[in-house]
Design a protein around this motif. Structure first.
Motif, PDB file in Angstrom:
ATOM      1  N   ARG A   1       0.599  -1.239   0.093  1.00 18.88           N
ATOM      2  CA  ARG A   1      -0.228   0.112   0.302  1.00 18.88           C
ATOM      3  C   ARG A   1       1.045   1.127  -0.434  1.00 18.88           C
ATOM      4  NH1 ARG A   1      -3.363  -1.146   4.721  1.00 18.88           N
ATOM      5  NH2 ARG A   1      -0.994  -2.457   5.401  1.00 18.88           N
TER       6      ARG A   1
ATOM      7  N   TYR B   1      -0.383   7.411  11.026  1.00 21.49           N
ATOM      8  CA  TYR B   1      -0.494   6.655  10.216  1.00 21.49           C
ATOM      9  C   TYR B   1       0.618   5.474  10.102  1.00 21.49           C
ATOM     10  CZ  TYR B   1      -4.686   8.687   9.106  1.00 21.49           C
ATOM     11  OH  TYR B   1      -6.387   9.900   9.236  1.00 21.49           O
TER      12      TYR B   1
ATOM     13  N   SER C   1      -5.880  15.980  -0.168  1.00 24.94           N
ATOM     14  CA  SER C   1      -6.384  14.849  -1.258  1.00 24.94           C
ATOM     15  C   SER C   1      -5.475  13.321  -0.266  1.00 24.94           C
ATOM     16  CB  SER C   1      -5.504  15.045  -1.910  1.00 24.94           C
ATOM     17  OG  SER C   1      -4.455  15.269  -2.741  1.00 24.94           O
TER      18      SER C   1
ATOM     19  N   LYS D   1      -7.453  12.078   3.033  1.00 28.29           N
ATOM     20  CA  LYS D   1      -8.365  10.907   2.397  1.00 28.29           C
ATOM     21  C   LYS D   1      -8.090   9.680   2.140  1.00 28.29           C
ATOM     22  CE  LYS D   1     -11.759  14.436   0.138  1.00 28.29           C
ATOM     23  NZ  LYS D   1     -11.963  14.942  -0.759  1.00 28.29           N
ATOM     24  N   ALA D   2      -6.493   9.871   1.487  1.00 34.80           N
ATOM     25  CA  ALA D   2      -5.759   8.745   1.184  1.00 34.80           C
ATOM     26  C   ALA D   2      -5.240   7.885   2.847  1.00 34.80           C
ATOM     27  CB  ALA D   2      -4.196   8.913   0.235  1.00 34.80           C
TER      28      ALA D   2
ATOM     29  N   ARG E   1      -4.321  11.380  -8.243  1.00 34.37           N
ATOM     30  CA  ARG E   1      -5.767  11.673  -7.654  1.00 34.37           C
ATOM     31  C   ARG E   1      -5.065  13.209  -8.336  1.00 34.37           C
ATOM     32  NH1 ARG E   1      -8.067   9.209  -2.231  1.00 34.37           N
ATOM     33  NH2 ARG E   1      -8.635   6.215  -3.471  1.00 34.37           N
TER      34      ARG E   1
ATOM     35  N   GLU F   1      -7.679   6.141   4.244  1.00 42.19           N
ATOM     36  CA  GLU F   1      -8.793   5.007   2.739  1.00 42.19           C
ATOM     37  C   GLU F   1      -7.603   3.515   3.585  1.00 42.19           C
ATOM     38  OE1 GLU F   1      -8.756   3.775  -2.058  1.00 42.19           O
ATOM     39  OE2 GLU F   1      -9.233   5.592  -0.677  1.00 42.19           O
ATOM     40  N   PHE F   2      -6.135   4.220   3.214  1.00 39.22           N
ATOM     41  CA  PHE F   2      -4.557   2.504   3.487  1.00 39.22           C
ATOM     42  C   PHE F   2      -5.081   2.643   5.173  1.00 39.22           C
ATOM     43  CE2 PHE F   2      -2.571   3.209  -0.449  1.00 39.22           C
ATOM     44  CZ  PHE F   2      -3.524   2.557  -1.175  1.00 39.22           C
TER      45      PHE F   2
END
Length: 238
Positions: free
Chosen positions: A86, A179, A146, A149-150, A139, A153-154
């Motif tokens: 990822r 993260y 952005s 958001k990424a 994107r 998501e991951f």
């Protein structure tokens, strides 16, 4: 001149693992960063670079964001060693950063490349559509919008790459902090490009969970693996 002398000094005195007492870092330098064996992917990466450089419809400003041959091969070897599945990239190097990091596999991974320049985003999509062997989504949105958001998501990405040309780099790095996990590979491009990017690089190295960091002149790598020394090693690879 100062940057040239720094690179020359490291080329002469900071190679082949001389003076490195960490087995992990010594192996990384000698068997990944300085590896000279050929890979099948090098041919594809070379073709992708030539496609960018020879396309007369692409503006020079976009071409300048692309990577050198050594940078493409170095990123490929790094991904080939640590196998990130990822990957989030803030800035795509006109598509060459995601292509280099995903060429080690033909499936089983997912990349998100973020761009806030429409022309660069289109170029990256075109390059990846023609050359990529693994799915990479490009994107187009401001990084401040952005990237969160990424990351959400991951959840916990295996690899995060930030281009030093991105504005507000230190803030983007701090956005990544919650993260990051122990197997995350954090890569920063252009750490010597300006005082701001150098300050951002120091921010990354100072993360509480950061252990080994590699200052490779133009690129920086931070590891978060427990048991490794909390130390910055200076090297040159590109």
């Amino acid at each position: 001149m100062k940057r040239f002398l720094k690179r020359l000094y490291r080329y002469l005195f900071c190679r082949k693992g001389y003076g490195v007492h960490s087995p992990f870092v010594f192996d990384l330098i000698t068997n990944v960063l300085e590896e000279r064996h050929g890979y099948y992917a090098y041919t594809e990466l070379k073709a992708a670079r030539l496609m960018l450089q020879q396309d007369t419809k692409i503006k020079n400003a976009v071409k300048r964001q692309s990577l050198s041959r050594h940078e493409c091969e170095w990123l490929f070897r790094l991904a080939n060693r640590f196998k990130p599945c990822r990957i989030i990239m803030v800035g795509s190097g006109a598509g060459l950063i995601p292509l280099s990091l995903t060429s080690y596999a033909s499936g089983g991974l997912h990349g998100i490349a973020l761009e806030q320049n429409a022309e660069t985003a289109d170029m990256a999509r075109s390059l990846l559509r023609e050359r990529a062997t693994s799915p990479v989504e490009v994107r187009y949105e401001t990084y401040e919008v952005s990237l969160p958001k990424a990351l959400a998501e991951f959840g916990h990405p295996d690899c995060i790459v930030l281009d030093g040309a991105a504005s507000g780099l230190s803030a983007l790095l701090r956005c990544c902090a919650d993260y990051i996990h122990e197997d995350t590979l954090l890569i920063v491009r252009g750490i010597d490009a300006s005082p701001e990017t150098n300050e951002a690089w120091r921010t990354a190295c100072a993360f509480p969970s950061a252990t080994v960091s590699i200052d490779a002149c133009t690129w920086g790598i931070v590891f978060f693996r427990p048991g490794l020394p909390r130390k910055t090693f200076r090297h040159v690879v590109c």
